[in-house]
Scaffold this motif. Structure first.
Motif: not given
Length: 706
Positions: A216-227, A199-209
């Motif tokens: 979190c800046q936007d819960y609906e999307y993966i941060d493009p800096h990670y994507g 199991v891979i547990y990822l620290n938060p990956i949603f849009v955030s500065p």
């Protein structure tokens, strides 16, 4: 009945909430349940099942006998209400009680065995080997999505792109980006598989500065800096931009056109979500799973619902944030202390979590719309096309303004998630007694601080989990270790124990290897180099031995397996040292992961204390015919012990082997037969060592040609 004098062999008495002693272990409403209890052979006159709320006990029936024990059984039918029970064992004119704490008590309802009809935790998560990844520091798989220096202003400073992967962390680290991303995790899936990760547990990956992304800046999307960034452009800011306060930061970020383009353009956001869906699909194809970090108590000042930083005010297609406009559609998402119309635009009186204006607290009680939105988010990510396997919930007990609302929300969260994905796991971050949330209708389990990380850290190192204090009294106290472990485990139902996240280190606490130096300190006071000074690999291997053999899901914090050190936040977030790993330590981890997965007792077995002394613990795990015994000698000298393996039901016909031994100098793996005479194994333990013994049977012998 005299309960003070009862000449029973109390070390033989045993029951648990696992499937050896409760069949089925997790019954549904209306299902018959066989409850079992063990005594020494021909030792007890009667065994009684005592259920809370019922005056008359149930007379248990002896159903089996072997070399050492009698096995008793009593059958009930699970109703709609929670069942709490314990046992009473009668011999002559005396008797003793037995609950989840054994025969010593206290005999309170909270310490009884517990059945919650219909409460199930996912089978795949029981004893699963998890791996926590702080994405920015794991591996840079796509340099084109890296945060650029000066791309925006965060907490009064331009963000920094760190070009040297090995550069030591700064004390003000949240705006420093090393470039790790989801492509980097994808690139290292072969590595994770070889390690044994399930199991891979990822620290938060949603849009955030921030690099930690707990704002979190936007819960609906993966941060493009990670994507994926498919549409780039715009300008970065100068080195002195926005450093004069919140107002100047906002004005500067209104001109951060490169950042605005990257995180608000739907082309980037949708491409990043699509990439993540493919990533999860690949993880699943390999037989692994993914857990996301959900931060729903608060968001960040950059969040599009608030928009204190002016990012979305400059973007197309977004409604005005609640900081910007009184009539924002998100106005009720936040609680403002000043609500007069003259306080807008730019009303900074919103309530922050613990007073932090960069972490606005979400205002659930006054906003049914917000409640629905977050529940939709919870459902979205466990549903197609993403199909993640669970949530880890950040500061979950803080959500809302009252305990009543908090529990009501998490009940709704569970119903929503389990309806969309019945096998999803719901784990919460919590310090202290979490039993109120683990009654079967809210959380599945917790990050296991109280019943794993803390007692083990005190016993092996004497250190507090942040390396902020040292306690000589707790250091090496084997009896105290078991008392603490058993007490806190008794506050969790067995289904929760078996999926609890058992960590040695994580992103909030010092690295365990650093704690072995028994030095109080932080990055700002001691410096980075001191985190690696005076450490003990022997003690660390003992800790890994316990982690891989204790009930629950052993969870590796990225880099622990190759010897990464670090003080508490932010120093615990160092980059993974690709090409500079401690390969011997890595091989040890691989062996321990393999053993954990191969021995049924270590994955789902019950727990039995065997020995406790100063700097000594020994315990066993049992699951059907699979038995395992673990001994840890944390003393700096040899010691001889007699290990009572008879208490695990290891009888004359069982074959017993030592499969792992660790010392300060290294480890030895491989099956070495061990003699047990009249139920005891007599062994000499090396200084700072641990030993793992397991039973094996005819099939293994035949495979070896014996």
């Amino acid at each position: 009945m005299n309960t003070d004098v009862c000449y029973l062999n109390r070390e033989a008495l045993y029951s648990s909430g696992t499937e050896d002693y409760r069949i089925p272990a997790e019954p549904d409403v209306g299902e018959e349940v066989a409850i079992r209890f063990r005594t020494l052979k021909e030792d007890a006159d009667r065994v009684l099942y005592r259920e809370r709320g019922k005056d008359a006990p149930g007379e248990m029936v002896k159903i089996a006998q072997d070399q050492y024990f009698d096995l008793y059984e009593y059958k009930i039918v699970a109703g709609t209400e929670q069942i709490r029970y314990h046992f009473e064992v009668v011999k002559g004119n005396g008797s003793c009680k037995y609950n989840r704490l054994g025969t010593e008590g206290p005999f309170t309802p909270e310490s009884d065995f517990c059945i919650t009809p219909g409460f199930h935790t996912p089978e795949w998560a029981k004893g699963a080997i998890m791996y926590q990844i702080y994405v920015d520091r794991f591996f840079n798989g796509d340099p084109s999505n890296d945060v650029e220096t000066g791309e925006y202003i965060y907490i009064g400073h331009p963000v920094q792109k760190i070009k040297d992967w090995d550069k030591p962390l700064e004390t003000m680290d949240v705006g420093c980006f090393y470039g790790g991303d989801l492509k980097g995790v994808w690139d290292k899936l072969d590595y994770l598989q070889r390690l044994g990760v399930e199991v891979i547990y990822l620290n938060p990956i949603f849009v955030s500065p921030s690099n930690h992304k707990y704002d979190c800046q936007d819960y609906e999307y993966i941060d493009p800096h990670y994507g994926v960034i498919v549409k780039d452009g715009g300008e970065v800011l100068g080195p002195d931009a926005g450093t004069g306060g919140a107002g100047e930061q906002r004005e500067a970020n209104r001109g951060a056109t490169k950042y605005i383009s990257r995180v608000t353009d739907l082309a980037n956001l949708e491409a990043s979500n699509a990439f993540f869906a493919r990533f999860v699909e690949e993880v699943h194809r390999r037989g692994m799973r993914v857990i996301l970090d959900g931060v729903f108590n608060h968001c960040g000042s950059f969040n599009k619902w608030l928009d204190r930083e002016g990012v979305y005010e400059q973007a197309d297609g977004y409604e005005p944030g609640a900081y910007v406009a009184e009539k924002s559609p998100y106005r009720t998402f936040f609680k403002f202390e000043r609500e007069e119309g003259t306080d807008w635009p730019y009303n900074g009186s919103y309530v922050g979590w613990w007073g932090h204006d960069t972490l606005p607290k979400l205002n659930y009680e006054d906003s049914p719309k917000l409640q629905r939105y977050i529940l939709d988010i919870a459902k979205k990510w466990v549903s197609a096309p993403y199909n993640v396997d669970g949530w880890r919930l950040d500061v979950a007990a803080d959500l809302g303004r009252s305990g009543e609302f908090n529990h009501r929300f998490w009940k709704g969260f569970r119903k929503t998630v389990k309806a969309a994905a019945p096998k999803a796991l719901i784990l919460a971050e919590h310090y202290g007694d979490a039993s109120r949330w683990m009654q079967g209708d809210e959380w599945d389990s917790v990050m296991n601080y109280d019943a794993f990380m803390e007692p083990l850290t005190w016993f092996l190192t004497g250190m507090e989990k942040h390396s902020d204090a040292y306690n000589e009294r707790l250091y090496g106290d084997g009896d105290g270790f078991f008392r603490s472990m058993y007490y806190h485990m008794s506050r969790m139902q067995t289904p929760s124990v078996l999926v609890a996240m058992n960590q040695l280190s994580n992103h909030d606490h010092s690295r365990f290897l650093t704690r072995t130096n028994r030095q109080v300190g932080r990055l700002a006071t001691k410096g980075a180099a001191a985190a690696s000074e005076g450490i003990s690999y022997g003690v660390f291997r003992e800790a890994v031995m316990v982690q891989m053999t204790w009930p629950g899901a052993p969870t590796i914090y990225y880099g622990d397996e190759v010897g990464v050190c670090g003080w508490t936040d932010p120093d615990n977030r160092r980059t993974y040292p690709w090409g500079k790993e401690d390969l011997e330590l890595l091989e040890f981890y691989r062996y321990m992961c393999a053993i954990h997965k191969q021995v049924p007792a270590l994955r789902k077995g019950c727990l039995k204390r065997l020995l406790a002394d100063q700097h000594l613990i020994a315990y066993g795990r049992m699951h059907g015919r699979s038995k395992a015994a673990v001994v840890v000698n944390d003393r700096n000298s040899e010691r001889d012990i007699e290990l009572p393996v008879w208490q695990l039901g290891i009888d004359d016909k069982d074959l017993l082997a030592r499969v792992m031994v660790t010392t300060e100098d290294g480890y030895n793996v491989g099956k070495v037969d061990v003699d047990h005479v009249e139920g005891y194994v007599r062994m000499r333990l090396a200084p700072v060592s641990s030993v793992l013994l397991v039973t094996y049977g005819q099939k293994e012998m035949e495979a070896e040609g014996r």
